[in-house]
Design a protein around this motif. Structure first.
Motif, PDB file in Angstrom:
ATOM      1  N   ASN A   1       3.488 -13.522  -7.483  1.00 22.09           N
ATOM      2  CA  ASN A   1       4.422 -12.711  -6.713  1.00 22.09           C
ATOM      3  C   ASN A   1       4.370 -13.086  -5.229  1.00 22.09           C
ATOM      4  O   ASN A   1       3.294 -13.161  -4.635  1.00 22.09           O
ATOM      5  N   GLN A   2       5.539 -13.310  -4.630  1.00 25.84           N
ATOM      6  CA  GLN A   2       5.634 -13.727  -3.228  1.00 25.84           C
ATOM      7  C   GLN A   2       6.121 -12.612  -2.306  1.00 25.84           C
ATOM      8  O   GLN A   2       6.194 -12.800  -1.097  1.00 25.84           O
ATOM      9  N   ILE A   3       6.443 -11.461  -2.862  1.00 23.49           N
ATOM     10  CA  ILE A   3       7.078 -10.406  -2.075  1.00 23.49           C
ATOM     11  C   ILE A   3       6.043  -9.451  -1.502  1.00 23.49           C
ATOM     12  O   ILE A   3       5.180  -8.945  -2.223  1.00 23.49           O
ATOM     13  N   ASN A   4       6.149  -9.202  -0.223  1.00 24.01           N
ATOM     14  CA  ASN A   4       5.357  -8.159   0.413  1.00 24.01           C
ATOM     15  C   ASN A   4       6.212  -6.896   0.483  1.00 24.01           C
ATOM     16  O   ASN A   4       7.020  -6.727   1.404  1.00 24.01           O
ATOM     17  N   PHE A   5       6.079  -6.039  -0.505  1.00 26.32           N
ATOM     18  CA  PHE A   5       6.868  -4.814  -0.544  1.00 26.32           C
ATOM     19  C   PHE A   5       6.456  -3.902   0.608  1.00 26.32           C
ATOM     20  O   PHE A   5       5.264  -3.722   0.875  1.00 26.32           O
ATOM     21  N   LEU A   6       7.443  -3.343   1.298  1.00 28.18           N
ATOM     22  CA  LEU A   6       7.134  -2.426   2.383  1.00 28.18           C
ATOM     23  C   LEU A   6       6.446  -1.186   1.807  1.00 28.18           C
ATOM     24  O   LEU A   6       6.898  -0.630   0.797  1.00 28.18           O
ATOM     25  N   PRO A   7       5.379  -0.717   2.420  1.00 31.40           N
ATOM     26  CA  PRO A   7       4.621   0.429   1.891  1.00 31.40           C
ATOM     27  C   PRO A   7       5.248   1.767   2.276  1.00 31.40           C
ATOM     28  O   PRO A   7       4.602   2.624   2.874  1.00 31.40           O
ATOM     29  N   ILE A   8       6.515   1.924   1.936  1.00 33.96           N
ATOM     30  CA  ILE A   8       7.248   3.167   2.206  1.00 33.96           C
ATOM     31  C   ILE A   8       7.881   3.589   0.888  1.00 33.96           C
ATOM     32  O   ILE A   8       8.598   2.795   0.273  1.00 33.96           O
ATOM     33  N   TYR A   9       7.642   4.829   0.472  1.00 34.22           N
ATOM     34  CA  TYR A   9       8.068   5.235  -0.869  1.00 34.22           C
ATOM     35  C   TYR A   9       8.900   6.511  -0.793  1.00 34.22           C
ATOM     36  O   TYR A   9       8.392   7.589  -0.466  1.00 34.22           O
ATOM     37  N   LEU A  10      10.194   6.360  -1.105  1.00 31.47           N
ATOM     38  CA  LEU A  10      11.112   7.482  -0.989  1.00 31.47           C
ATOM     39  C   LEU A  10      10.732   8.629  -1.913  1.00 31.47           C
ATOM     40  O   LEU A  10      10.945   9.803  -1.584  1.00 31.47           O
ATOM     41  N   GLN A  11      10.159   8.309  -3.059  1.00 36.96           N
ATOM     42  CA  GLN A  11       9.769   9.374  -3.979  1.00 36.96           C
ATOM     43  C   GLN A  11       8.656  10.238  -3.386  1.00 36.96           C
ATOM     44  O   GLN A  11       8.614  11.452  -3.613  1.00 36.96           O
ATOM     45  N   GLN A  12       7.762   9.635  -2.629  1.00 38.80           N
ATOM     46  CA  GLN A  12       6.719  10.404  -1.956  1.00 38.80           C
ATOM     47  C   GLN A  12       7.296  11.211  -0.794  1.00 38.80           C
ATOM     48  O   GLN A  12       6.948  12.376  -0.594  1.00 38.80           O
ATOM     49  N   ILE A  13       8.188  10.578  -0.035  1.00 39.65           N
ATOM     50  CA  ILE A  13       8.815  11.265   1.103  1.00 39.65           C
ATOM     51  C   ILE A  13       9.648  12.443   0.623  1.00 39.65           C
ATOM     52  O   ILE A  13       9.710  13.484   1.288  1.00 39.65           O
ATOM     53  N   ARG A  14      10.282  12.296  -0.535  1.00 44.37           N
ATOM     54  CA  ARG A  14      11.079  13.388  -1.111  1.00 44.37           C
ATOM     55  C   ARG A  14      10.264  14.669  -1.226  1.00 44.37           C
ATOM     56  O   ARG A  14      10.776  15.779  -0.982  1.00 44.37           O
ATOM     57  N   ASN A  15       9.012  14.562  -1.581  1.00 39.86           N
ATOM     58  CA  ASN A  15       8.165  15.735  -1.810  1.00 39.86           C
ATOM     59  C   ASN A  15       7.807  16.475  -0.527  1.00 39.86           C
ATOM     60  O   ASN A  15       7.306  17.599  -0.586  1.00 39.86           O
ATOM     61  N   ARG A  16       8.087  15.855   0.627  1.00 43.08           N
ATOM     62  CA  ARG A  16       7.770  16.494   1.900  1.00 43.08           C
ATOM     63  C   ARG A  16       8.971  17.196   2.521  1.00 43.08           C
ATOM     64  O   ARG A  16       8.866  17.779   3.600  1.00 43.08           O
ATOM     65  N   HIS A  17      10.113  17.130   1.853  1.00 38.17           N
ATOM     66  CA  HIS A  17      11.346  17.696   2.402  1.00 38.17           C
ATOM     67  C   HIS A  17      12.104  18.454   1.308  1.00 38.17           C
ATOM     68  O   HIS A  17      11.848  18.256   0.122  1.00 38.17           O
ATOM     69  N   PRO A  18      13.050  19.309   1.701  1.00 34.69           N
ATOM     70  CA  PRO A  18      13.904  19.961   0.702  1.00 34.69           C
ATOM     71  C   PRO A  18      14.660  18.916  -0.116  1.00 34.69           C
ATOM     72  O   PRO A  18      15.122  17.909   0.434  1.00 34.69           O
ATOM     73  N   VAL A  19      14.795  19.156  -1.414  1.00 31.94           N
ATOM     74  CA  VAL A  19      15.489  18.206  -2.278  1.00 31.94           C
ATOM     75  C   VAL A  19      16.994  18.351  -2.125  1.00 31.94           C
ATOM     76  O   VAL A  19      17.498  19.262  -1.465  1.00 31.94           O
ATOM     77  N   ALA A  20      17.734  17.443  -2.735  1.00 31.68           N
ATOM     78  CA  ALA A  20      19.193  17.442  -2.664  1.00 31.68           C
ATOM     79  C   ALA A  20      19.777  18.595  -3.470  1.00 31.68           C
ATOM     80  O   ALA A  20      19.061  19.353  -4.140  1.00 31.68           O
ATOM     81  N   LEU A  21      21.088  18.707  -3.443  1.00 33.41           N
ATOM     82  CA  LEU A  21      21.784  19.827  -4.079  1.00 33.41           C
ATOM     83  C   LEU A  21      21.624  19.847  -5.593  1.00 33.41           C
ATOM     84  O   LEU A  21      21.778  20.896  -6.223  1.00 33.41           O
ATOM     85  N   ASP A  22      21.316  18.708  -6.187  1.00 31.25           N
ATOM     86  CA  ASP A  22      21.130  18.670  -7.640  1.00 31.25           C
ATOM     87  C   ASP A  22      19.732  19.122  -8.038  1.00 31.25           C
ATOM     88  O   ASP A  22      19.411  19.185  -9.222  1.00 31.25           O
ATOM     89  N   GLY A  23      18.895  19.427  -7.045  1.00 36.51           N
ATOM     90  CA  GLY A  23      17.548  19.915  -7.327  1.00 36.51           C
ATOM     91  C   GLY A  23      16.553  18.856  -7.748  1.00 36.51           C
ATOM     92  O   GLY A  23      15.442  19.185  -8.160  1.00 36.51           O
ATOM     93  N   MET A  24      16.922  17.582  -7.650  1.00 36.14           N
ATOM     94  CA  MET A  24      16.049  16.522  -8.135  1.00 36.14           C
ATOM     95  C   MET A  24      15.909  15.366  -7.149  1.00 36.14           C
ATOM     96  O   MET A  24      14.797  14.914  -6.870  1.00 36.14           O
ATOM     97  N   HIS A  25      17.015  14.881  -6.621  1.00 38.02           N
ATOM     98  CA  HIS A  25      16.982  13.705  -5.765  1.00 38.02           C
ATOM     99  C   HIS A  25      16.576  14.060  -4.326  1.00 38.02           C
ATOM    100  O   HIS A  25      16.593  15.230  -3.945  1.00 38.02           O
ATOM    101  N   PRO A  26      16.200  13.056  -3.536  1.00 33.03           N
ATOM    102  CA  PRO A  26      15.804  13.315  -2.151  1.00 33.03           C
ATOM    103  C   PRO A  26      16.937  13.945  -1.341  1.00 33.03           C
ATOM    104  O   PRO A  26      18.106  13.571  -1.497  1.00 33.03           O
TER     105      PRO A  26
END
Length: 218
Positions: A174-199
């Motif tokens: 593997n040659q890719i250095n994935f950025l260590p930022i994860y939207l799924q983790q960030i989602r848990n620190r904020h109110p979720v979207a109107l569907d109750g599931m997505h960020p």
């Protein structure tokens, strides 16, 4: 397959941001991308992270994401776009257990654990394997990375979840250095979207600004 990435013909003079991904990139559930009870809107959200990144960096946005997309579909979508060295590409790769069948007419059949049709049920009962899917993902992601690198394109790759905690082994090649930022983790620190599931909108903004910080550091 005609490789559109190799077409260097420039259609405009403004640098563009190409964003690829699934519903997390589309902005599913945000106020301008929500059809009750929980369906996405017909167009990607203007409040999703790609819009915030593009506006902050002064780039023209081309959000090429699609709700429910698999990594195979994301790979195919990237190959279908004319991307030049003036452009910036950000790929938010999705869940490893998704799949799709590509057809000659450029249409596709999505497969997912949540899809109840016969084809999807047969695939997950008789064919799907987590290890196989993970290897396939790294092959496709590295294919894109190599093509964009050869084109001189600024590119950034992320995963929804922490790739080191996905119970998969990152291949030595593997040659890719994935950025260590994860939207799924960030989602848990904020109110979720109107569907109750997505960020929600604040999570998208938080995620976008962290991406911008990394881009400016590199």
């Amino acid at each position: 397959m005609k490789l559109a990435l190799l077409n260097l013909k420039k259609r405009n003079n403004k640098s563009r941001l190409f964003a690829f991904g699934c519903s997390y990139t589309y902005g599913h559930g945000l106020k301008d991308c929500h059809e009750p009870p929980g369906y996405p809107g017909p167009c990607h959200s203007l409040f999703a992270w790609p819009s915030v990144v593009a506006e902050t960096l002064g780039l023209e946005l081309s959000n090429q994401s699609h709700p429910g997309a698999s990594n195979k579909e994301i790979w195919n979508q990237i190959l279908s776009n004319e991307i030049t060295s003036k452009d910036t590409v950000i790929v938010l790769w999705t869940h490893l257990n998704r799949w799709c069948i590509l057809h000659k007419d450029k249409d596709l059949t999505p497969l997912g654990p949540w899809i109840s049709n016969k084809i999807s049920k047969f695939y997950y009962k008789n064919i799907h394997d987590n290890f196989d899917n993970s290897i396939d993902f790294f092959v496709r992601a590295n294919h894109i990375y190599s093509l964009l690198k050869d084109q001189g394109v600024n590119q950034y790759h992320l995963m929804i979840k922490d790739i080191n905690k996905l119970d998969v082994e990152i291949p030595w090649w593997n040659q890719i250095n994935f950025l260590p930022i994860y939207l799924q983790q960030i989602r848990n620190r904020h109110p979720v979207a109107l569907d109750g599931m997505h960020p929600g909108q604040n999570a998208h903004k938080d995620f976008a600004l962290q991406i911008v910080d990394y881009i400016k550091k590199i």
